[in-house]
Write an enzyme that holds these catalytic residues in place. Structure first.
Site, PDB file in Angstrom:
ATOM      1  N   LEU A   1       0.790  -0.526   0.178  1.00 44.40           N
ATOM      2  CA  LEU A   1      -0.882  -0.050   0.063  1.00 44.40           C
ATOM      3  C   LEU A   1       0.947   1.461  -0.186  1.00 44.40           C
ATOM      4  CD1 LEU A   1      -2.571  -1.256   2.953  1.00 44.40           C
ATOM      5  CD2 LEU A   1      -3.289  -0.816   0.284  1.00 44.40           C
ATOM      6  N   SER A   2       0.230   2.355  -0.199  1.00 46.60           N
ATOM      7  CA  SER A   2       1.172   3.690  -0.419  1.00 46.60           C
ATOM      8  C   SER A   2       1.277   3.953   0.911  1.00 46.60           C
ATOM      9  CB  SER A   2       0.502   4.647  -0.729  1.00 46.60           C
ATOM     10  OG  SER A   2       0.380   5.991  -1.401  1.00 46.60           O
ATOM     11  N   GLY A   3       2.455   4.635   1.539  1.00 48.77           N
ATOM     12  CA  GLY A   3       2.810   4.925   2.640  1.00 48.77           C
ATOM     13  C   GLY A   3       3.399   3.424   3.707  1.00 48.77           C
ATOM     14  N   CYS A   4       3.147   2.517   2.720  1.00 46.71           N
ATOM     15  CA  CYS A   4       3.723   0.784   3.731  1.00 46.71           C
ATOM     16  C   CYS A   4       5.354   1.190   4.513  1.00 46.71           C
ATOM     17  CB  CYS A   4       3.307   0.084   2.896  1.00 46.71           C
ATOM     18  SG  CYS A   4       4.471  -0.938   0.854  1.00 46.71           S
TER      19      CYS A   4
ATOM     20  N   LYS B   1       7.060   0.742   1.191  1.00 46.63           N
ATOM     21  CA  LYS B   1       8.566  -0.306   0.344  1.00 46.63           C
ATOM     22  C   LYS B   1       9.115   0.859  -0.377  1.00 46.63           C
ATOM     23  CE  LYS B   1       4.965   0.846  -3.491  1.00 46.63           C
ATOM     24  NZ  LYS B   1       4.247   1.544  -1.750  1.00 46.63           N
ATOM     25  N   SER B   2       9.239   1.856  -1.018  1.00 45.27           N
ATOM     26  CA  SER B   2      10.517   3.042  -1.142  1.00 45.27           C
ATOM     27  C   SER B   2      11.403   2.984   0.039  1.00 45.27           C
ATOM     28  CB  SER B   2       9.481   3.913  -1.476  1.00 45.27           C
ATOM     29  OG  SER B   2       8.701   4.090  -2.678  1.00 45.27           O
TER      30      SER B   2
ATOM     31  N   SER C   1       1.920  -1.471  -7.256  1.00 46.62           N
ATOM     32  CA  SER C   1       1.640  -2.634  -7.684  1.00 46.62           C
ATOM     33  C   SER C   1       0.336  -3.377  -7.578  1.00 46.62           C
ATOM     34  CB  SER C   1       2.501  -3.111  -8.287  1.00 46.62           C
ATOM     35  OG  SER C   1       3.337  -3.588  -7.315  1.00 46.62           O
TER      36      SER C   1
END
Length: 220
Positions: free
Chosen positions: A34-37, A39-40, A124
């Site tokens: 999810l966005s904010g999880c 990952k980046s 994704s």
């Protein structure tokens, strides 16, 4: 229908040649969640550590790719006519998300063939799209070229972070199609790595990814 003649050309320098020069195997490490999880953040830490070890890497990040390879219609309209921008610009609907990941998967495959450890950090959200990237990598290379990393962070934690303010807009009805709110996220069924985002520091989670790369003989 117009007939298109496309022929594959073998290169004089092979993937094996490039991997020998680099001193390690190429692969794609695909971070999804999810966005904010996180990952980046985790992908950047992995990238930095591998770089400091002398490995050859490249990081593909969702927003960065949207600035160049896969811009929106509005972004393309600043440099192209309206018809061109409408045809090639990508939004965030299901079909556009599918094409976004298809293009990224093709680029990641090329980087893998160049012998690079390619880190890809994208929401994704659809399982089918990620599986198609895996199939592409395995058909052009080998089983094991695609390493899926599921950053499994609870939605409540992602919302509390909300680094881009997207969840706030989605909850207010100002943003439609937000993954995890009014658009689904389909978690991997057989990810090579699952990281418990929100329950450990990003540095510890990045170390688990590095350990997996060592375990697989890609580095180390």
């Amino acid at each position: 229908m117009e007939k298109v003649e496309v022929t594959w050309h073998d290169h004089a320098v092979t993937r094996a040649d490039r991997e020998r020069l680099n001193g390690h195997r190429g692969c794609v490490v695909w971070f999804t969640g999810l966005s904010g999880c996180g990952k980046s953040t985790i992908a950047n830490l992995v990238d930095r550590q591998l770089h400091e070890q002398g490995e050859h890497t490249f990081l593909l990040d969702g927003d960065n790719v949207r600035h160049g390879l896969n811009p929106s219609t509005a972004m393309l309209a600043t440099s192209h006519d309206a018809d061109f921008a409408e045809r090639f610009g990508l939004g965030f609907g299901p079909a556009d998300r599918e094409e976004n990941i298809r293009r990224i998967g093709a680029v990641a495959d090329l980087f893998c063939q160049a012998g690079l450890i390619t880190l890809a950090a994208f929401v994704s959200p659809y399982r089918k799209d990620r599986d198609l990237v895996r199939q592409r990598l395995e058909s052009s290379g080998a089983v094991g070229d695609f390493i899926e990393v599921f950053v499994d962070t609870p939605l409540a934690v992602c919302e509390s972070r909300d680094p881009k303010g997207l969840y706030k807009k989605a909850r207010a009805g100002e943003l439609k199609g937000m993954t995890g709110i009014d658009d689904p996220y389909e978690p991997p069924l057989h990810a090579e790595i699952t990281l418990a985002g929100g329950s450990a520091p990003a540095e510890e989670l990045a170390a688990l990814v590095i350990a997996k790369l060592n375990e697989r003989g890609i580095v180390g």
